[in-house]
Motif scaffolding. Structure first.
Motif, PDB file in Angstrom:
ATOM      1  N   GLU A   1      79.233  17.632 -25.080  1.00  0.00           N
ATOM      2  CA  GLU A   1      78.975  17.105 -26.426  1.00  0.00           C
ATOM      3  C   GLU A   1      77.580  16.469 -26.476  1.00  0.00           C
ATOM      4  O   GLU A   1      77.246  15.626 -25.643  1.00  0.00           O
ATOM      5  CB  GLU A   1      80.066  16.076 -26.783  1.00  0.00           C
ATOM      6  N   LYS A   2      76.811  16.860 -27.476  1.00  0.00           N
ATOM      7  CA  LYS A   2      75.409  16.393 -27.525  1.00  0.00           C
ATOM      8  C   LYS A   2      75.271  14.960 -28.020  1.00  0.00           C
ATOM      9  O   LYS A   2      74.262  14.320 -27.770  1.00  0.00           O
ATOM     10  CB  LYS A   2      74.553  17.350 -28.346  1.00  0.00           C
ATOM     11  N   THR A   3      76.274  14.442 -28.753  1.00  0.00           N
ATOM     12  CA  THR A   3      76.210  13.032 -29.158  1.00  0.00           C
ATOM     13  C   THR A   3      76.970  12.186 -28.127  1.00  0.00           C
ATOM     14  O   THR A   3      77.339  12.691 -27.066  1.00  0.00           O
ATOM     15  CB  THR A   3      76.851  12.827 -30.548  1.00  0.00           C
TER      16      THR A   3
ATOM     17  N   ASP B   1      76.773  28.191 -31.728  1.00  0.00           N
ATOM     18  CA  ASP B   1      75.581  28.189 -30.865  1.00  0.00           C
ATOM     19  C   ASP B   1      75.754  29.110 -29.659  1.00  0.00           C
ATOM     20  O   ASP B   1      74.832  29.840 -29.290  1.00  0.00           O
ATOM     21  CB  ASP B   1      75.280  26.766 -30.362  1.00  0.00           C
TER      22      ASP B   1
ATOM     23  N   ASN C   1      70.387  17.285 -20.230  1.00  0.00           N
ATOM     24  CA  ASN C   1      70.680  15.858 -20.441  1.00  0.00           C
ATOM     25  C   ASN C   1      69.683  15.026 -19.629  1.00  0.00           C
ATOM     26  O   ASN C   1      68.667  15.546 -19.186  1.00  0.00           O
ATOM     27  CB  ASN C   1      72.149  15.541 -20.103  1.00  0.00           C
TER      28      ASN C   1
ATOM     29  N   THR D   1      80.985  24.456 -31.241  1.00  0.00           N
ATOM     30  CA  THR D   1      79.769  23.751 -31.678  1.00  0.00           C
ATOM     31  C   THR D   1      79.682  23.615 -33.194  1.00  0.00           C
ATOM     32  O   THR D   1      78.791  22.958 -33.716  1.00  0.00           O
ATOM     33  CB  THR D   1      78.493  24.488 -31.202  1.00  0.00           C
TER      34      THR D   1
ATOM     35  N   THR E   1      73.341  18.590 -24.207  1.00  0.00           N
ATOM     36  CA  THR E   1      73.203  19.659 -25.205  1.00  0.00           C
ATOM     37  C   THR E   1      73.221  21.026 -24.530  1.00  0.00           C
ATOM     38  O   THR E   1      72.566  21.218 -23.496  1.00  0.00           O
ATOM     39  CB  THR E   1      71.868  19.481 -25.968  1.00  0.00           C
TER      40      THR E   1
ATOM     41  N   THR F   1      71.948  24.655 -24.253  1.00  0.00           N
ATOM     42  CA  THR F   1      70.689  25.272 -24.662  1.00  0.00           C
ATOM     43  C   THR F   1      70.665  26.791 -24.464  1.00  0.00           C
ATOM     44  O   THR F   1      69.740  27.463 -24.912  1.00  0.00           O
ATOM     45  CB  THR F   1      69.510  24.661 -23.874  1.00  0.00           C
TER      46      THR F   1
END
Ligand code: FAD
Length: 397
Positions: free
Chosen positions: A36-38, A167, A147, A163, A129, A131
């Motif tokens: 999870e990117k957040t 993504d 990260n 996502t 995240t 990529t």
């Protein structure tokens, strides 16, 4: 690469769909990672402050969605202050018309999901995240992430794209349909003496800034970096203007009305989705599918129920990747029905079970026996699969 790790199942995106998928895969014994990117679980529902858990029932008193979808709804209330509607507290399938829908506090839901994820043994990677997606001979095999430690490679036997923006599918080079959005900014604010239907607690309410979803102009596309940034800036500007106007008019002042929190992710309803082996489309409510993996209710109007075919989670052209939630394969009005919290949880759980079974049976997601998947979903997760299983049917006009 600065680090590398192997898993059975990787779930990319920790929104409601991703959390449900990771919990379900892990519950079946798969070594599971959630990326999870957040720094919050819940995606739009929590980070995006979209705090209405839409209905699990058909609008005529019959519950159609069960399993983790209901467990997460109940969990969202654990740390206060919302409640389940009285008529749904007593028993499942309470024959009453008030819909099985709730208002929850995003922060409370985050705490409850953290707890469920901790208990489950899912390896949760926050602030990380995705990529890139790695593929080999039409099989998804892993992802590249970024990260604080730098770039890393995470390998898995099955990947789940949660996502919201497809993504993983896009990074794998698949053609993915897109859709633009109307401006939206849902905020949480303190406002005295203005009771409303969606109040979270006394003097705490949701303020919705922006246009209805019908007013899409092409200006806001959730997969275009510059447009995402403009969308966020415009939404917050509109909210500043709203506050300024209410102070200047004397209706409120900065002591009795002020923002409590603002969305920490862009509130795009639809952005990009997979092109699935099957695409749900307008008019397919009340259509029965042999490969149904569960049902969801139409949140906009009573009396419309949709079965979700397994094929709508399978992207064309790539095996061992499942897409769930907002980026499963739906088009038109059907996309508007499936993009919400209950469908995210339901498709997430079904995909988590499918991914774990794919690993157990050393097969691929496309070749997995749908009959066996359905049998597991109904016996282990309590999913009714077809309309007749719960006794719901198209209402007479
Ligand atoms: C304005 C608005 C109002 C809405 N109102 C309601 C409502 O009242 N009730 C309702 O039920 N639903 C509502 N919805 C829809 C609903 O909230 C979401 O669509 C639903 O929660 C989708 O969940 P999801 O898990 O599929 O996706 P998301 O919630 O989008 O979750 C995706 C997650 O993946 C993460 N992520 C994305 N890309 C990457 C990456 N590359 N690497 C790592 N992580 C990544 C994101 O940070 C996010 O946490 C609304 C949506 C909007 C925008």
């Amino acid at each position: 690469m600065n680090f590398q790790k192997d898993y059975d199942v990787i779930v990319a995106g920790g929104g409601i769909a991703g959390v449900a998928a990771a919990l379900a895969a892990s519950a079946r014994g798969s070594k599971t990672a959630l990326i999870e990117k957040t720094v919050y679980p819940g995606g739009l529902a929590t980070t995006g402050l979209v705090y209405i858990y839409l209905p699990l029932c058909d609008g005529y008193g019959t519950q159609v969605t069960f399993g983790l979808t209901e467990k997460l709804l109940i969990a969202s209330l654990k740390y206060g202050p919302g409640d389940i509607p009285e008529n749904w507290k007593k028993e499942n399938n309470a024959i009453e018309e008030k819909r099985y829908r709730i208002v929850f506090n995003p922060a409370s839901f985050i705490l409850a999901m953290d707890e469920l994820l901790e208990e489950s043994g899912v390896d949760v990677w926050y602030d990380t995240t995705v990529t890139r997606t790695f593929t080999e001979n039409n099989l998804a095999t892993g992802i590249e992430v970024f990260n604080k430690s730098g770039f890393g490679k995470l390998n898995a036997k099955v990947l789940i794209d949660a996502t919201g923006d497809a993504d993983l599918a896009h990074y794998a080079g698949l053609q993915c349909p897109t859709r633009d959005n109307a401006l939206a900014a849902w905020t949480l604010e303190h406002v005295a003496n203005e009771p409303g239907q969606r109040d979270l607690a006394e003097n705490v309410k949701m303020r919705i800034v922006g246009c209805s979803n019908d007013k899409r102009t092409g200006e806001f596309l959730g997969i275009d970096g510059a447009k995402v940034s403009r969308f966020i800036r415009k939404g917050r500007k509109k909210y500043r203007e709203l506050l300024a106007e209410s102070y200047e008019s004397g209706r409120n002042n900065r002591k009795d009305r002020f923002p409590l929190f603002l969305p920490a992710m862009a509130q795009f309803r639809m952005s990009r989705r997979i092109d699935g082996e099957f695409t749900l489309n307008d008019g397919m409510e009340w259509m029965s599918f042999e490969d149904s993996i569960g049902m969801v209710a139409d949140w906009r109007k009573s009396g419309y129920v949709w079965e979700i075919p397994y094929r709508s989670l399978l992207p064309r052209g790539l095996d061992n990747l499942l897409a769930v939630g907002r980026c499963m394969s739906s088009e038109g009005d059907a996309w508007d029905v499936t993009r919400v919290i209950p469908t995210a949880a339901m498709t997430g759980e079904a995909a988590g079970v499918a991914a774990a079974m794919t690993v157990e049976k050393r097969t691929t997601t496309h070749q997995l026996s749908v009959k066996e998947l359905q049998q597991q979903l109904s016996s282990k997760c309590g999913f009714p699969l077809h309309f007749e299983d719960v006794g719901t049917s198209r209402p007479e006009k």
